[in-house]
Motif scaffolding. Structure first.
Motif, mmCIF file in Angstrom:
data_model
loop_
_atom_site.group_PDB
_atom_site.id
_atom_site.type_symbol
_atom_site.label_atom_id
_atom_site.label_comp_id
_atom_site.label_asym_id
_atom_site.label_seq_id
_atom_site.Cartn_x
_atom_site.Cartn_y
_atom_site.Cartn_z
ATOM 1 N N VAL A 27 0.839 -1.121 -0.044
ATOM 2 C CA VAL A 27 -0.029 0.033 0.009
ATOM 3 C C VAL A 27 0.952 1.119 0.026
ATOM 4 C CG1 VAL A 27 -1.553 1.292 1.409
ATOM 5 C CG2 VAL A 27 -1.960 -1.264 0.933
ATOM 6 N N MET A 31 0.884 4.150 -2.931
ATOM 7 C CA MET A 31 0.667 5.450 -2.888
ATOM 8 C C MET A 31 2.067 5.957 -3.273
ATOM 9 S SD MET A 31 -2.082 6.137 -1.506
ATOM 10 C CE MET A 31 -2.204 7.782 -0.847
ATOM 11 N N LEU A 34 1.530 6.253 -6.908
ATOM 12 C CA LEU A 34 0.536 6.980 -7.468
ATOM 13 C C LEU A 34 0.728 8.657 -7.265
ATOM 14 C CD1 LEU A 34 -2.424 7.182 -8.036
ATOM 15 C CD2 LEU A 34 -3.247 7.344 -5.758
ATOM 16 N N ILE A 35 1.699 9.010 -6.244
ATOM 17 C CA ILE A 35 1.871 10.294 -6.126
ATOM 18 C C ILE A 35 2.947 10.652 -7.489
ATOM 19 C CG2 ILE A 35 3.432 12.134 -4.976
ATOM 20 C CD1 ILE A 35 1.946 10.527 -2.567
ATOM 21 N N LEU A 62 -5.174 3.642 -8.067
ATOM 22 C CA LEU A 62 -6.040 4.040 -6.692
ATOM 23 C C LEU A 62 -7.224 2.822 -6.706
ATOM 24 C CD1 LEU A 62 -7.132 6.277 -5.307
ATOM 25 C CD2 LEU A 62 -8.573 6.933 -7.136
ATOM 26 N N ILE A 65 -5.094 0.444 -4.595
ATOM 27 C CA ILE A 65 -4.765 0.835 -3.247
ATOM 28 C C ILE A 65 -6.075 0.890 -2.178
ATOM 29 C CG2 ILE A 65 -4.041 3.080 -2.033
ATOM 30 C CD1 ILE A 65 -2.200 3.809 -4.146
ATOM 31 N N THR A 66 -7.009 1.308 -2.952
ATOM 32 C CA THR A 66 -8.324 1.310 -1.985
ATOM 33 C C THR A 66 -8.691 -0.202 -1.500
ATOM 34 O OG1 THR A 66 -9.059 3.007 -3.480
ATOM 35 C CG2 THR A 66 -10.910 1.860 -2.365
#
Length: 174
Positions: A27, A31, A34-35, A62, A65-66
């Motif tokens: 995770v 993240m 994703l950033i 996303l 990760i969700t």
């Protein structure tokens, strides 16, 4: 018999901790990725021509990760719950209500595993627009996370039945 059940619970808790040690860094890395992808998308649109695959990768990250973070939240008992009615019940009824609730969660997760797997199969021919990635990989997160949450629910049920107390990870910090 009590020693056997406690050693079984200890083994199951160890497996939970192992899953937790795998999911947390995934995770975190998701993240960070994703950033990075969103930053690349913004910079490329402002300074150059847009990089086409960034929007697709961001969307897929996303989704993953969700589901994965939701699995971690479930393991820690961090999802929204209204417990005042159950908490007001006497000991045995409270335990029975928690077991019933976890059985419902387990049934839902098993259903989600089946539906998610079928959906993966139905969409297996589809490719993503930019990366030409099989959508099976994107949709695989649903049955995977449902299976992990089903495992957590099963461990909680066994713990409630054997120890008669709330699950061990209800109050762990994120």
């Amino acid at each position: 018999m009590a020693t056997l059940s406690q050693s079984l619970l200890s083994l199951l808790r160890g497996i939970e901790r192992g899953l937790d040690k795998i999911l947390q860094p995934i995770v975190f890395l998701g993240m960070a990725a994703l950033i990075g992808v969103i930053t690349l998308q913004i910079v490329s649109r402002v300074l150059f021509s847009a990089v086409g695959w960034t929007e697709e990768v961001a969307r897929f990250l996303l989704v993953w990760i969700t589901f994965l973070a939701g699995t971690l939240a479930f393991q820690r008992g961090r999802h929204i719950a209204v417990t005042f009615a159950v908490d007001a019940l006497p000991g045995r009824l409270r335990q029975a209500a928690r077991v019933i609730a976890l059985l419902i969660v387990l049934a839902f997760m098993i259903t989600l595993i089946v539906i998610g797997y079928r959906y993966m199969q139905v969409q297996s021919f589809q490719k993503s627009a930019s990366l030409r990635l099989s959508m099976t990989y994107v949709y695989a997160v649903m049955p995977i996370c449902a299976a992990i949450m089903a495992w957590y629910a099963l461990v909680d049920i066994l713990e409630l039945l054997l120890n008669g107390e709330t699950s061990h990870h209800q109050e762990e910090p994120l």
